[in-house]
Design a protein around this motif. Structure first.
Motif, PDB file in Angstrom:
ATOM      1  N   SER A  67      31.055 -39.842  -4.097  1.00 28.64           N
ATOM      2  CA  SER A  67      31.835 -41.072  -4.268  1.00 28.64           C
ATOM      3  C   SER A  67      33.313 -40.730  -4.222  1.00 28.64           C
ATOM      4  N   ILE A  68      34.064 -41.497  -3.449  1.00 29.74           N
ATOM      5  CA  ILE A  68      35.515 -41.315  -3.425  1.00 29.74           C
ATOM      6  C   ILE A  68      36.188 -42.111  -4.526  1.00 29.74           C
ATOM      7  N   ASP A  69      35.535 -43.183  -4.993  1.00 32.60           N
ATOM      8  CA  ASP A  69      36.224 -44.108  -5.893  1.00 32.60           C
ATOM      9  C   ASP A  69      35.845 -43.978  -7.361  1.00 32.60           C
ATOM     10  N   ALA A  70      34.755 -43.270  -7.705  1.00 34.44           N
ATOM     11  CA  ALA A  70      34.347 -43.200  -9.109  1.00 34.44           C
ATOM     12  C   ALA A  70      35.459 -42.605  -9.975  1.00 34.44           C
ATOM     13  N   ALA A  71      36.137 -41.581  -9.467  1.00 31.80           N
ATOM     14  CA  ALA A  71      37.215 -40.964 -10.251  1.00 31.80           C
ATOM     15  C   ALA A  71      38.360 -41.949 -10.474  1.00 31.80           C
ATOM     16  N   HIS A 114      36.180 -30.769  -9.335  1.00 29.69           N
ATOM     17  CA  HIS A 114      36.951 -30.885  -8.095  1.00 29.69           C
ATOM     18  C   HIS A 114      37.673 -32.231  -8.022  1.00 29.69           C
ATOM     19  N   GLY A 115      38.026 -32.760  -9.178  1.00 28.78           N
ATOM     20  CA  GLY A 115      38.722 -34.035  -9.219  1.00 28.78           C
ATOM     21  C   GLY A 115      37.842 -35.241  -8.973  1.00 28.78           C
ATOM     22  N   LEU A 116      36.525 -35.051  -8.935  1.00 31.70           N
ATOM     23  CA  LEU A 116      35.590 -36.143  -8.690  1.00 31.70           C
ATOM     24  C   LEU A 116      34.747 -36.401  -9.926  1.00 31.70           C
ATOM     25  N   ILE A 117      34.427 -37.665 -10.141  1.00 34.23           N
ATOM     26  CA  ILE A 117      33.553 -38.093 -11.235  1.00 34.23           C
ATOM     27  C   ILE A 117      32.160 -38.320 -10.648  1.00 34.23           C
ATOM     28  N   GLN A 170      45.017 -35.447 -14.916  1.00 34.06           N
ATOM     29  CA  GLN A 170      45.800 -34.483 -14.143  1.00 34.06           C
ATOM     30  C   GLN A 170      44.936 -33.787 -13.098  1.00 34.06           C
ATOM     31  N   GLN A 171      43.696 -33.469 -13.468  1.00 41.10           N
ATOM     32  CA  GLN A 171      42.791 -32.808 -12.528  1.00 41.10           C
ATOM     33  C   GLN A 171      42.494 -33.700 -11.336  1.00 41.10           C
ATOM     34  N   ILE A 172      42.233 -34.982 -11.596  1.00 40.40           N
ATOM     35  CA  ILE A 172      41.949 -35.926 -10.513  1.00 40.40           C
ATOM     36  C   ILE A 172      43.164 -36.059  -9.605  1.00 40.40           C
ATOM     37  N   HIS A 173      44.329 -36.212 -10.206  1.00 34.69           N
ATOM     38  CA  HIS A 173      45.566 -36.357  -9.434  1.00 34.69           C
ATOM     39  C   HIS A 173      45.794 -35.146  -8.544  1.00 34.69           C
ATOM     40  N   LYS A 174      45.645 -33.965  -9.097  1.00 35.68           N
ATOM     41  CA  LYS A 174      45.875 -32.733  -8.334  1.00 35.68           C
ATOM     42  C   LYS A 174      44.898 -32.618  -7.170  1.00 35.68           C
ATOM     43  N   ALA A 175      43.625 -32.941  -7.428  1.00 27.22           N
ATOM     44  CA  ALA A 175      42.602 -32.818  -6.387  1.00 27.22           C
ATOM     45  C   ALA A 175      42.832 -33.824  -5.263  1.00 27.22           C
ATOM     46  N   PHE A 176      43.171 -35.049  -5.610  1.00 28.41           N
ATOM     47  CA  PHE A 176      43.391 -36.057  -4.572  1.00 28.41           C
ATOM     48  C   PHE A 176      44.668 -35.764  -3.782  1.00 28.41           C
ATOM     49  N   LEU A 177      45.635 -35.178  -4.434  1.00 24.48           N
ATOM     50  CA  LEU A 177      46.885 -34.856  -3.756  1.00 24.48           C
ATOM     51  C   LEU A 177      46.693 -33.655  -2.828  1.00 24.48           C
ATOM     52  N   GLY A 178      45.996 -32.622  -3.327  1.00 21.49           N
ATOM     53  CA  GLY A 178      45.870 -31.379  -2.567  1.00 21.49           C
ATOM     54  C   GLY A 178      44.649 -31.300  -1.685  1.00 21.49           C
ATOM     55  N   GLY A 179      43.645 -32.162  -1.959  1.00 18.12           N
ATOM     56  CA  GLY A 179      42.435 -32.164  -1.147  1.00 18.12           C
ATOM     57  C   GLY A 179      41.219 -31.709  -1.928  1.00 18.12           C
TER      58      GLY A 179
END
Length: 694
Positions: A391-395, A373-376, A423-432
């Motif tokens: 964590s919001i910042d690990a990714a 889900h775009g999270l590490i 790309q997965q992180i970017h997409k998840a943070f952009l879209g939610g």
């Protein structure tokens, strides 16, 4: 020594097992003992072997060498008064003595991954120790072991009596005797096998061997040990230890005796224990350290004892995790496990500056593989569990650290492998994604809104409520987001040049989109500028209110590879941070002038958690401050002296490591974990050469 010296020492084995205690040889914490075995590396750490209570008889006079705290405040015996010296290098060594005799004791915890180490990605064996191994090493065998070596010098025969004190408990707790806890022992030639037996089953088996002496079973419980450090921390502070018997060793002047404690039942094929075993183990550990650091790094060892000790300290945090079959980083000793955020912030100092590039690559690949889900993950579970993604910042730290790795190695093949994760992180943070983490469509900034959790590094929670909630748009999160977009644009362009056809066009277009978003975020970062204080707001809250507290997150925002703030703003922020937050040991987490400031980290767990990010000094922040200062004041020396922190490393708290935190108020007493990965890592990353070669 006239004073009871409670400074601490630490030994580790690369599996999460450790040994620890004090210079005076008194146990002051639940985490003091000679063999805490990580039976599910690096987790399930269990105290098996507490210590040997020693006494020496010379000419009919018996002197006790141990030192124990007892409930009620009594200290008995007082062997520390006979302690002539203590040294940590190359291994902990105590020397006790009187006019007619001297007795020394040394301890070593050998490296725990034995035999060859194989790679799951290759058919061939890798001829390196685990911590230098490339991706996903799988150990042939784990070994949790401690060696003890005594040497006697004197004018007459000495008789050394060593009473075993043992247990079988979780490392966070204390052992209390009860009818349902018993210990079995099986005596064999020059060794004894020990195992707890409870109403629930059998404990972890282990055995103790010795080169000489006569063992006598003599079962006893020792009641009412006191642990004063736990008293101060508002935790359980009483312990009961079991003694199955004692070893009597006659020693002529110049004689030695070596003992080995090891998890598991005896192996008839293992090498015989000899007086040379200890020396061989010390030499093997020194050779291992030389192997894992490249010649360009180990060459410094010949010139600097300080650099050698820093490298050794850094390696104590690198451990094998069985559940992922690969390397991870223990955040701190004694009580932390591995944490994603801590690992990624520590990685440049632990693995890039030290040129352990395969280790860095393995850590980055492991975290990337677990991206969901775009999270590490902020924490890995033990075998059979699911990672924790709180964590919001690990990714975002993963992207930042990947960038630093690529800058150091130019490993573009690895970038190509990992770019889908970017790309997965970017997409998840952009879209939610989880916790309502999402980019604001109007300004491009990242916000989040989830009650009852703490997703930034300021993550203390008391009675279900975050102490510093930081809901909305935290400043360092958005600085990381800006840097991530800059990296993404740079990487997409780089990969487009390595590709051809439609793939190259798609990547080039993606790079342009990343660049456009980065420019939008850079402009929006100005929303954090507080012109009244010439500092950055700490958060923009969900209702658009600004939090104007002076915190070090503004300095973090200046320290990243891509910085979105102007030179004038950077200088003003650093001026304010220097006057309000900077100490010789790191940055305070809150301005002392703030009504919520707490200058001392003391009391029970709730009281300490309330102070954790409300003024307490965090050592790792000295790194971001140094990077930001060098960016905005490149011609001006850093406004602090490294010497107090180096003296702490060499002479204070845990000898040869750096504490997690310090009081916000002078004299800034060390607190928290006695050895913290990102504290050591950031000092390695920024310590000037003139200090290394002193």
């Amino acid at each position: 020594m006239d004073n009871l010296d409670t400074r601490e020492w630490l030994l580790t084995n690369g599996l999460g097992s450790f040994a620890s205690g004090t210079v005076a040889d008194a146990r002051t914490r639940a985490y003091h003992g000679w063999l805490f075995a990580a039976t599910n590396p690096p987790s399930e750490r269990t105290l098996l072997f507490s210590h040997l209570d020693a006494s020496l008889e010379v000419k009919g006079k018996v002197v006790a060498l141990g030192t124990n705290y007892w409930s009620g405040g009594e200290i008995d015996p007082t062997g520390y008064q006979l302690l002539r010296s203590f040294d940590i290098n190359p291994v902990p060594k105590w020397v006790w003595g009187e006019d007619e005799w001297v007795l020394s004791r040394q301890l070593i915890m050998p490296y725990g991954l034995v035999g060859e180490v194989s790679s799951t990605t290759e058919e061939t064996k890798i001829d390196l120790p685990f911590s230098a191994c490339p991706l996903n090493p799988v150990a042939d065998e784990f070994c949790h072991r401690l060696l003890i070596h005594y040497r006697y010098e004197g004018t007459d025969l000495g008789i050394l009596n060593l009473r075993l004190l043992i247990g079988d408990r979780n490392f966070h707790h204390q052992q209390i005797a009860h009818p349902g806890l018993q210990f079995s022992q099986l005596l064999l030639p020059q060794q004894v096998c020990l195992q707890a037996v409870t109403t629930e089953g059998f404990g972890t088996p282990w055995h103790l061997r010795w080169t000489k002496g006569e063992y006598k079973p003599d079962p006893l419980w020792y009641w009412h040990y006191s642990l004063p450090e736990e008293t101060q921390r508002g935790l359980g502070d009483g312990e009961t230890l079991y003694s199955p018997g004692y070893l009597t060793v006659p020693l002529q002047p110049g004689d030695t005796v070596t003992l080995a404690a090891q998890v598991g039942f005896p192996n008839p094929l293992q090498a015989a224990l000899s007086p040379e075993t200890f020396t061989t183990s010390v030499e093997a550990e020194q050779q291992r350290l030389q192997q894992i650091f490249p010649p360009s790094i180990t060459g410094e060892l010949l010139q600097s004892s300080l650099w050698s000790q820093l490298l050794r300290a850094s390696d104590q945090f690198i451990v094998y995790r069985a559940s992922i079959a690969g390397p991870t980083v223990i955040a701190g000793y004694h009580w932390f496990n591995d944490w994603g955020r801590d690992t990624l912030i520590s990685l440049p100092g632990l693995a890039l500056v030290t040129q352990r590039f395969d280790l860095a690559k393995g850590l980055l690949q492991t975290f990337g593989r677990y991206c969901r889900h775009g999270l590490i993950p902020n924490a890995f579970p033990d075998i059979g569990g699911e990672p924790f993604y709180n964590s919001i910042d690990a990714a975002l730290w993963w992207i930042e650290t990947l960038g630093l790795y690529l800058e150091a190695t130019q490993d573009w093949q690895f970038l190509a492998e990992q770019f889908p994760v970017v790309q997965q992180i970017h997409k998840a943070f952009l879209g939610g994604t989880r916790y309502n983490i999402q980019a604001d469509a109007t300004d491009g900034l990242i916000g989040w809104d989830a009650r009852g959790v703490a997703l930034t590094w300021m993550d203390a929670v008391v009675e279900g409520q975050p102490v510093t909630p930081r809901l909305g748009k935290p400043v360092e999160i958005n600085a990381l987001w800006y840097s991530a977009l800059c990296w993404g644009s740079q990487w997409a362009k780089k990969l487009s040049e390595l590709e051809s056809g439609s793939s190259a066009v798609r990547l080039a277009n993606q790079g342009q989109r990343y660049a456009q978003q980065a420019q939008q975020v850079k402009a929006s970062l100005q929303k954090f500028w507080n012109p009244k204080l010439c500092y950055l707001y700490d958060t923009i809250e969900p209702d658009d209110r600004r939090n104007s507290q002076i915190r070090p997150n503004a300095v973090l925002a200046l320290s990243l590879h891509h910085c979105g703030f102007s030179p004038q703003q950077g200088c003003q922020i650093l001026d304010r941070a220097t006057s309000s937050l900077l100490t010789p040991y790191g940055l305070r987490t809150l301005d002392p002038g703030d009504p919520q400031y707490m200058g001392k980290y003391l009391g029970n767990p709730k009281e300490r958690d309330r102070a954790y990010h409300q003024g307490t000094v965090w050592c790792w922040l000295i790194g971001p401050f140094s990077r930001a200062w060098q960016r905005f004041y490149p011609q001006v020396p850093l406004p602090f002296d490294w010497q107090p922190l180096l003296e702490h490393f060499l002479c204070d708290a845990c000898l040869g490591s750096i504490s997690e935190i310090f009081d916000g108020d002078a004299p800034h007493a060390p607190r928290g974990a006695i050895a913290q990965a990102w504290s050591v890592a950031e000092v390695i990353r920024h310590l000037p050469n003139q200090h290394i070669h002193k």
